[in-house]
Structures are given as structure tokens and as C-alpha cells.
Design a protein around this motif. Structure first.
Motif, PDB file in Angstrom:
ATOM      1  N   HIS A  43      -3.349   2.566   1.933  1.00 23.77           N
ATOM      2  CA  HIS A  43      -4.231   1.401   1.786  1.00 23.77           C
ATOM      3  C   HIS A  43      -4.956   1.044   3.087  1.00 23.77           C
ATOM      4  N   ASP A 101      -5.487  -1.763  -5.181  1.00 24.76           N
ATOM      5  CA  ASP A 101      -4.615  -2.944  -5.226  1.00 24.76           C
ATOM      6  C   ASP A 101      -5.347  -4.214  -5.662  1.00 24.76           C
ATOM      7  N   THR A 141      -0.529  -0.149  -1.512  1.00 23.34           N
ATOM      8  CA  THR A 141      -0.239   1.221  -1.953  1.00 23.34           C
ATOM      9  C   THR A 141      -0.340   2.177  -0.764  1.00 23.34           C
TER      10      THR A 141
END
Length: 145
Positions: free
Chosen positions: A89, A128, A86
Motif C-alpha cells: 500500500h 483499501d 494491504t
């Protein structure tokens, strides 16, 4: 005689939101079995590159304050070299430098020796990965009953 070294792995579902998860009760439950009234050390370790362990007050806003401070220090934007996952991240991979993936805590008489407002927490900013493991290891004094 109880073993000098005992370990257990906790499997935690942290969900898809950033989270400070209080695992103090899990640590205490583990020590009731593993420590059996002995003195020693509890090591708490999260074997993930994007999570950490904090000893912090919870329930009075400090856990939310920690997440807010991490947002300030590690914004979830496109500045990071590490870019998979994402957006932002890469900051999750920097988190363990600020919130280490481990803590070693004293155990006296089989009980975790924390301060009045201290809790043991998993800090997970990685949206995630919704499933985490935490390894609890008790190293007890040799020759104690």
C-alpha cells in the motif's frame, strides 16, 4: 449572469480493484450547467493521498497499459516505508508524484477542449479505499454572457 466560479463534488465507487475510471462524461455534464457556453478553465482535483488524475486515451488498452506501467514503477511489495493497509500500500502514497491529483483543462464555448483520443480519468491503485471524491471547478471568463 452565471457565476465566475462554480464547483461540484463527484462521489465515485471505484471498488476493490485498481482502476482507471473515465470521468470525461461527468466533466462534460458539469460544464453544460456551470460554463453555460463560456470560455474558462476546468480544474479536476482528487482530494486523496492515493489517487491521481490523468488525461489519457481509454478503451484501446492505454488505461491497462498505464496500470501495468505503474506496477513496474511502483510494485506492490514490501519495499515501502509506509506499511499500513494491504501489502504494498505504500506505493499508493507515491502514486500522486507520478499521476498528479489534479488537472487544469481549457473550456471553449462551454465545451471541454480535449484532443481526439483524450479522456479525463481518475487513476486509483488503492484497493483499501473503494469510495473516492473528485472536485470539479469551473473558472469562467469575467464579463462573458
Amino acid at each position: 449572469m452565471p457565476d465566475a466560479f462554480t464547483t461540484r463534488v463527484l462521489n465515485l465507487a471505484t471498488g476493490s480493484a485498481e482502476r482507471v475510471a473515465d470521468i470525461t462524461g461527468d466533466c462534460e455534464s458539469f460544464l453544460r450547467e456551470a460554463a453555460a457556453g463560456r470560455d474558462g478553465l476546468l480544474n479536476v482535483f482528487v482530494p486523496h493521498a492515493t489517487a491521481g488524475i490523468a488525461v489519457i486515451e481509454t478503451g484501446a488498452g492505454s488505461d491497462d497499459d498505464l496500470l501495468a506501467a505503474l506496477h513496474t514503477l511502483l510494485p506492490a511489495d514490501d519495499r515501502w516505508q509506509h506499511r499500513h493497509g494491504t501489502p504494498g500500500h505504500g506505493r499508493d502514497h507515491v502514486l500522486p508524484a507520478l499521476v498528479p491529483p489534479h488537472a487544469t483543462l481549457p473550456v471553449i464555448g462551454g465545451r471541454l477542449e480535449l484532443g481526439t483520443w483524450q479522456s479525463v480519468c481518475l487513476v486509483d491503485t488503492n484497493r483499501d479505499n473503494a469510495n473516492r471524491q473528485v472536485r470539479l471547478s469551473f473558472l469562467g471568463g469575467v464579463g462573458e454572457a
